[in-house]
Write an enzyme that holds these catalytic residues in place. Structure first.
Site, PDB file in Angstrom:
ATOM      1  N   GLN A  49       0.851  -1.187   0.000  1.00 46.93           N
ATOM      2  CA  GLN A  49       0.000   0.000   0.000  1.00 46.93           C
ATOM      3  C   GLN A  49       0.891   1.243   0.000  1.00 46.93           C
ATOM      4  OE1 GLN A  49      -2.079   1.570   3.545  1.00 46.93           O
ATOM      5  NE2 GLN A  49      -3.985   1.173   2.442  1.00 46.93           N
ATOM      6  N   TYR A  74      -6.137  10.864   3.826  1.00 50.91           N
ATOM      7  CA  TYR A  74      -4.716  10.982   3.567  1.00 50.91           C
ATOM      8  C   TYR A  74      -4.580  11.989   2.414  1.00 50.91           C
ATOM      9  CZ  TYR A  74      -3.372   7.105   6.658  1.00 50.91           C
ATOM     10  OH  TYR A  74      -3.121   6.320   7.744  1.00 50.91           O
ATOM     11  N   ARG A 100      -9.940  -6.847  10.221  1.00 46.56           N
ATOM     12  CA  ARG A 100      -9.919  -7.161  11.650  1.00 46.56           C
ATOM     13  C   ARG A 100     -10.124  -8.638  11.948  1.00 46.56           C
ATOM     14  NH1 ARG A 100     -14.531  -3.032  12.940  1.00 46.56           N
ATOM     15  NH2 ARG A 100     -14.920  -3.585  10.755  1.00 46.56           N
TER      16      ARG A 100
END
Length: 407
Positions: free
Chosen positions: A98, A168, A344
């Protein structure tokens, strides 16, 4: 309908199935370089059966990190990254890096370099003014993404994922609340999307057809005055027409303003209040309830938003959010999504996918307490799964589980 566990093609690469480990910052690079712990983290997930695992977060510049402990892409990082990709490949999975610039989410004090924001604003992390990059500095950001992509290819990655989400830097430029510029990068949606589109094209040019190139795109910021679904959909149409991307991973929420829209489930306010850096901790104690809102968890909780994109786009799409069981995966495939991404649930059970493949009735042990979120400041982990003998986990969810006799 795509079969979840059948081999699949993503751009120029082949994956053993359609399940991707989503990028979840690992907190295992204290010196901004790969560690054995980081390799072990991704090897375990790869051995657990995913088609591809995503290494997060690989900043494209030192000031593009959220703090100084995050890995950033430079030649010194390549040998460690190569060891990581080799370990993942040995387990039969592909590896994605990423890439992105944290922009206003960066901690300038920790990084020792300026945090970038599209327009003038005070950093909630440092309470200092952030730097507004000029067009020359933005061209350098674009170039940094291209260089980082080349290094990812050199390190043996199969794919790169460009971070256009969560406010971001590129995402902050898309957000009209944060982007009040009057130059070529501000104002109209065409201008606000310019940085993201330039980055995508530069990355594609840098890697050619050797790597798959995907992007994580906010469908909406979940903030009044922020990016909305209709605007994001138009950006996605433009990105598809540019032809630089092999797939879009659809996300939502803002790390600056509304992070829980991405996660859903319980809001771990008490735990965050203990670990946030000062002075952010002081502000959080005053405004934590407004910052960490609660959204009820349900399987496939971003699916309804993502359907707008599936109807309008022909390019491959990756569905994220509440992907923890075979039924939700099959629903995504039946509605035309090409891949699903899990986060998660794999922190709790790295081998969950193997278990689902063996028995499609398998249910994840993740309870959506989100106590994993504050662990990013140490080592990202499920608090119900200690990784060191004798580790003391002082988290409300763990305490409650012990009191209820469930742990």
């Amino acid at each position: 309908m795509n079969e979840v566990f059948a081999p699949a093609t993503l751009g120029p690469i082949s994956l053993r199935n359609r399940v991707i480990k989503a990028a979840t910052f690992e907190g295992r690079t204290p010196d901004a370089l790969v560690t054995d712990e980081l390799i072990a983290f991704h090897r375990e997930v790869a051995a657990g059966g995913v088609g591809m695992t995503t290494v997060a977060y690989c900043a494209v510049a030192p000031n593009g990190r959220t703090d100084r402990h995050q890995l950033w892409m430079r030649p010194e990082a390549v040998p460690g990254l190569r060891r990581l990709t080799e370990a993942v490949h040995a387990e039969g999975a592909a590896a994605s890096a990423q890439l992105g610039h944290a922009g206003p989410v960066a901690n300038a004090v920790s990084n020792g370099g300026p945090a970038y924001a599209p327009s003038r604003m005070i950093s909630p992390l440092t309470m200092r003014a952030m730097k507004v990059p000029d067009e020359a500095e933005l061209r350098e950001v674009v170039r940094a993404h291209a260089l980082a992509a080349r290094l990812a290819a050199e390190a043996g990655f199969d794919a790169v994922e460009i971070h256009f989400g969560h406010n971001y830097l590129a995402s902050a430029f898309l957000n009209p609340l944060l982007n009040r510029r009057t130059d070529r990068y501000g104002g109209s949606l065409t201008n606000r999307s310019r940085l993201a589109r330039e980055i995508a094209c530069a990355v594609r040019e840098a890697v050619g057809d050797g790597l798959a190139v995907t992007a994580k795109l906010n469908m909406e910021d979940g903030v009044a005055g922020g990016l909305t679904i209709p605007e994001s959909l138009q950006v996605a149409v433009w990105l598809e027409a540019d032809g630089a991307l092999d797939a879009l991973e659809l996300t939502a929420g803002s790390s600056l303003l509304n992070p829980m829209l991405l996660f859903h489930g319980a809001a771990p306010r008490r735990s965050f209040a203990k670990v946030l850096p000062i002075p952010a901790r002081w502000g959080f104690r005053l405004a934590g309830r407004a910052f960490l809102k609660e959204y009820p968890y349900e399987p496939g909780y971003l699916l309804e938003r993502a359907r707008h994109f599936r109807r309008e786009l022909s390019m491959p799409l990756i569905l994220l959010g509440g992907i923890t069981d075979h039924e939700t995966m099959r629903q995504a495939m039946s509605e035309g999504f090409d891949f699903v991404a899990m986060g998660r649930a794999l922190l709790r059970e790295p081998n969950l996918l193997q278990r689902i493949q063996a028995d499609t009735a398998t249910r994840s042990a993740c309870v959506h307490c989100n106590e994993c979120m504050p662990t990013i400041y140490t080592r990202t982990r499920c608090v119900f799964r200690p990784e060191q003998p004798g580790e003391r986990l002082d988290y409300p969810a763990v305490t409650a589980a012990r009191q209820n006799g469930t742990r």
